[in-house]
Design an enzyme around this catalytic site. Structure first.
Site, mmCIF file in Angstrom:
data_model
loop_
_atom_site.group_PDB
_atom_site.id
_atom_site.type_symbol
_atom_site.label_atom_id
_atom_site.label_comp_id
_atom_site.label_asym_id
_atom_site.label_seq_id
_atom_site.Cartn_x
_atom_site.Cartn_y
_atom_site.Cartn_z
ATOM 1 N N ASP A 1 0.859 -1.167 0.000
ATOM 2 C CA ASP A 1 0.000 0.000 0.000
ATOM 3 C C ASP A 1 0.912 1.238 0.000
ATOM 4 O O ASP A 1 2.126 1.135 0.139
ATOM 5 C CB ASP A 1 -0.957 -0.033 1.207
HETATM 6 C C1 GLC Z 1 -4.252 4.366 -0.252
HETATM 7 C C2 GLC Z 1 -5.147 3.181 0.046
HETATM 8 C C3 GLC Z 1 -5.159 2.157 -1.042
HETATM 9 C C4 GLC Z 1 -4.969 2.834 -2.386
HETATM 10 C C5 GLC Z 1 -3.558 3.393 -2.417
HETATM 11 C C6 GLC Z 1 -3.242 4.127 -3.725
HETATM 12 O O1 GLC Z 1 -3.662 4.856 0.895
HETATM 13 O O2 GLC Z 1 -5.006 2.527 1.294
HETATM 14 O O3 GLC Z 1 -6.402 1.441 -0.940
HETATM 15 O O4 GLC Z 1 -5.165 1.914 -3.443
HETATM 16 O O5 GLC Z 1 -3.313 4.248 -1.307
HETATM 17 O O6 GLC Z 1 -4.009 5.277 -3.818
#
Ligand code: GLC
Length: 754
Positions: free
Chosen positions: A293
């Protein structure tokens, strides 16, 4: 000790891993696997590490090349082939420009993946995923993801970070809006529908995109519903509640998995070998790749798990996290970690193989610009077919919670209507959160939807819901004191025959980082509702919210209540069609609505405990100041018509195919759709099982007076469960079978599995 580890790693690298990698019979290696191997052999260690590195879109691409700072570093890395993917790049022209840099200037020209959070539509927005889940309509949900993929791919995106499949039982957690609610069976079916919608039948087509099942794992069980908080769950919950939607997605060929910010039982998910190598890549034989993430690797320093960024890279790579989103850990440290033997080349090669395979499957090596057709960008966004699809999905997502004396549907000749509430005139909030690619204020408001039926209404806002700007990153400021608009609203209500009150949460009050400690109507809305009620009791409450709320007062006093969540682009039209009866609501709650915060976490598939009740004394599992039951249970939703269930039968003569049948009759005055739900209870089992578990559902329409006989089949897949070691087992013995219109109003019978 360190030398011993180095020897072990060498053995693993040059003996064990090659056996596994090359042991597959040649026949089984697909064309793409061969191309991957050929390319891998040409790559330097730096280039391999580059594939494991993902950057956020980082400069005005149509402008001059960045001259300094991080943007300059990232730009240079593009040219050196040190980037495998970028996210949040908007528009065909920008995607093409970045792709051209990599394809034309880097040594091997390996095309980039362009990732984006396409969560519930891209430009044409669909209801928030929790709302869609209330439709229990798997075809419509698959269609929603299909439309999202068509629009996203039309603007250059070839990878979405969806579906989010985190099961959650705690409405305080803001990201419940993004998932499919509390149940693993419904959540698994919906996960598969969304993956199929995004990836289609041919991933190399230019309107299908790679999907991501996220967040592995347990993110929805954050303690106290506080986002990013600690997760500590037992194996029974992990295997029987949290894992199933992930496994269903992996079994249906999802191309990527995203890990999560939280620790799971003390180990951060991004460096959790159990999740990534033991479960995903070994037990489930997942063939795609795992992306971290956003900065979740870097956050392991704050978790107190990693000493520094080099340690982050070592722990994450060795635990099976293949691509690093925005931690800069891999691009900065992986090369030296391999050279020092702390990370083996086999680990790098395994990650890079997985990433390259997805790029080949997407057809990016055949044509790196296949997603860069300006004609598609011009012709497919907001296509009328997409608008029709989101309107259909929105109507099906609405849940009728109460309808005393059939106040709804309103007559189309209804006069003297008062419409009250800031959300009734809001074109932005109904779009919901998690819509990074959308156009603000592009929703049809309730007022606009009503105007398609009547102009016989007076609108009075009553009170602002929010103060100041709202966005994906702004903390929402709620109006907690200004009631200056109440008088106009009360006057309007006093002079009307019926009042439509549109109240709830702003779309940015749920989503990431949006946990709430309260679940009441925010701000002064409850006060407004009660003041209006004093002058006119004929109220239809239209709720717009991204999570279950506590609605005791409304349930007690307000004759008609519609749960409309945040329904996306066609919000106002869908609500108007339901209010005036052109669509008979058919939604069912995918999440329990509590009576009190103190009941959280609350869910229908609970264990009996050794002290179920009620009992005539205090020594049983209950509260002294609140009942155990929720306000509205999982699977609950009314219709303008009435469905009656009868004739529940079970034929258990063939123990591998338990046949269940039931009759459902439309006894009311409207054609309507019903979701018949089948639950089981394994009465005696070696691991305690819930008092009921959803194991089947059917959505169908019935004409007036029509009766339909439904058939369900229960196999070991439905009757079995995972034991404490994660082994799937099926045990003989007595089962209860329950079928009905929600998780509480059920016909019951039993059978014995031999
Ligand atoms: C965010 C989220 C994730 C998302 C990623 C990219 O913090 O937790 O679900 O896909 O970053 O935006």
């Amino acid at each position: 000790m360190k030398n011993f580890n180095a020897v072990l790693r060498l053995l693993f690298t040059f003996i064990v891993l090659p056996l596994f990698t090359f042991a597959q019979p040649a026949s089984k290696k697909s064309e793409i696997d061969k191309k991957v191997e050929t390319l891998l052999k040409k790559m330097t260690l730096e280039e391999k590490v580059g594939q494991m590195n993902q950057y956020n879109g980082f400069w005005e691409i149509t402008g001059p090349a960045p001259k300094e700072g991080n943007a300059k570093l990232k730009y240079e890395h593009l040219k050196q082939g040190l980037v495998g993917s970028v996210l949040n790049v908007k528009g065909v022209e920008n995607v093409r420009k970045i792709q051209e840099i990599v394809v034309n200037e880097s040594r091997l020209g390996i095309p980039l993946l362009f990732g984006f959070d396409v969560i519930h539509g891209h430009k044409t927005l669909f209801p928030i995923p929790l709302a869609e889940s209330a439709s229990w309509d798997l075809q419509a949900i698959e269609k929603s993801a299909r439309v999202a993929a068509i629009e996203a791919s039309a603007v250059g995106i070839n990878w979405t970070f969806a579906p989010m499949v985190d099961i959650s039982r705690d409405a305080r957690w803001g990201r419940v809006m993004e998932g499919a609610g509390e149940d693993p069976y419904l959540g698994s079916k919906i996960a598969v529908a969304r993956v199929k919608g995004f990836q289609g039948d041919d991933l190399s087509a230019n309107n299908t995109i790679a999907a991501t099942v996220k967040h592995m794992a347990g993110y929805g069980f954050a303690e106290a519903g506080k986002d990013y908080n600690t997760v500590d769950v037992g194996t029974s919950t992990l295997y029987n509640v949290i894992f199933p939607p992930f496994k269903a997605a992996v079994d249906n060929d999802v191309k990527t998995v995203m890990n999560s910010f939280n620790v799971l039982n003390g180990i951060p998910a991004t460096a959790n070998k159990f999740l990534q190598r033991d479960i995903l890549k070994s037990k489930w034989n997942f063939g795609g790749f795992i992306v971290s993430d956003w900065g979740s690797g870097f956050e392991m320093i704050d978790h107190g798990f990693s000493e520094n960024l080099a340690h982050v890279a070592e722990q994450s790579a060795n635990a099976g996290s293949d691509m690093d989103m925005e931690s800069y850990a891999y691009v900065t440290h992986l090369k030296s970690l391999v050279e020092s033997g702390k990370v083996s080349m086999a680990v790098i090669d395994d990650a890079v193989r997985r990433i390259l395979k997805v790029k080949f499957e997407l057809g990016l090596f055949d044509d790196p610009y296949r997603y860069c057709n300006p004609e598609n960008e011009k012709n497919l966004i907001y296509h009328p077919d997409h608008i029709a699809a989101t309107l259909d999905m929105a109507k099906k997502s609405i849940v009728l919670l109460k309808n005393e004396k059939q106040l709804l549907p309103l007559s189309k000749n209804q006069k003297k209507i008062a419409v009250i509430g800031a959300l009734a005139d809001d074109k932005n909030s109904p779009l919901g959160n998690w819509r990074v690619g959308s156009d603000d204020f592009s929703a049809v408001s309730v007022i606009e939807g009503l105007k398609k039926y009547t102009n016989e209404f007076t609108y009075a806002k009553g009170a602002d819901l929010v103060l100041g700007p709202v966005s994906f990153i702004d903390e929402v400021k709620i109006n907690n004191s200004d009631t200056s608009g109440f008088k106009n609203a009360i006057d309007a209500a006093r002079n009307s025959e019926v009042v439509i009150m549109v109240l709830g949460e702003h779309g940015f009050q749920s989503g990431e980082g949006r946990s709430r400690a309260n679940l009441d109507l925010p701000g002064v809305q409850q006060q407004l509702l009660e003041e209006v009620y004093k002058v006119n009791k004929n109220i239809v409450l239209v709720l717009m919210n991204g999570r279950p709320l506590i609605l005791n007062w409304a349930d007690k006093h307000i004759p008609a209540i519609l749960e409309t969540w945040q329904l996306g682009t066609q919000s106002g039209n869908a609500i108007a069609e339901v209010l005036f009866g052109d669509y008979n609501p058919s939604g069912k709650l995918p999440m329990t609505f509590p009576r009190h915060l103190g009941q959280l976490p609350i869910y229908y598939n609970y264990f009996s405990t050794g002290r179920p009740g009620p009992k005539p004394e205090v020594f049983w599992s209950h509260y002294t100041d609140e009942v155990n039951q929720p306000l509205y249970p999982f699977g609950y939703g009314l219709s303008y018509t009435e469905f009656n269930y009868s004739n529940l039968k079970v034929d258990a003569s063939n123990s591998s195919q338990i046949k269940v049948s039931v009759s459902v009759k439309n006894n009311g005055k409207y054609v309507g759709e019903e979701v018949a739900q089948l639950y089981i209870r394994d009465k005696i089992s070696s691991t305690v099982r819930p008092v009921k578990e959803l194991k089947g559902f059917q959505k169908f329409s019935l004409n007036l007076g029509q009766t339909k006989e439904l058939q369900f089949v229960l196999t070991d897949t439905e009757l079995g469960f995972y034991d404490g070691e994660g082994k799937f087992i099926v045990e003989n013995g007595e089962f209860e079978v329950m079928v009905g219109t929600n998780s509480e109003d059920l016909l019951k019978t039993t059978f014995t599995k031999k």
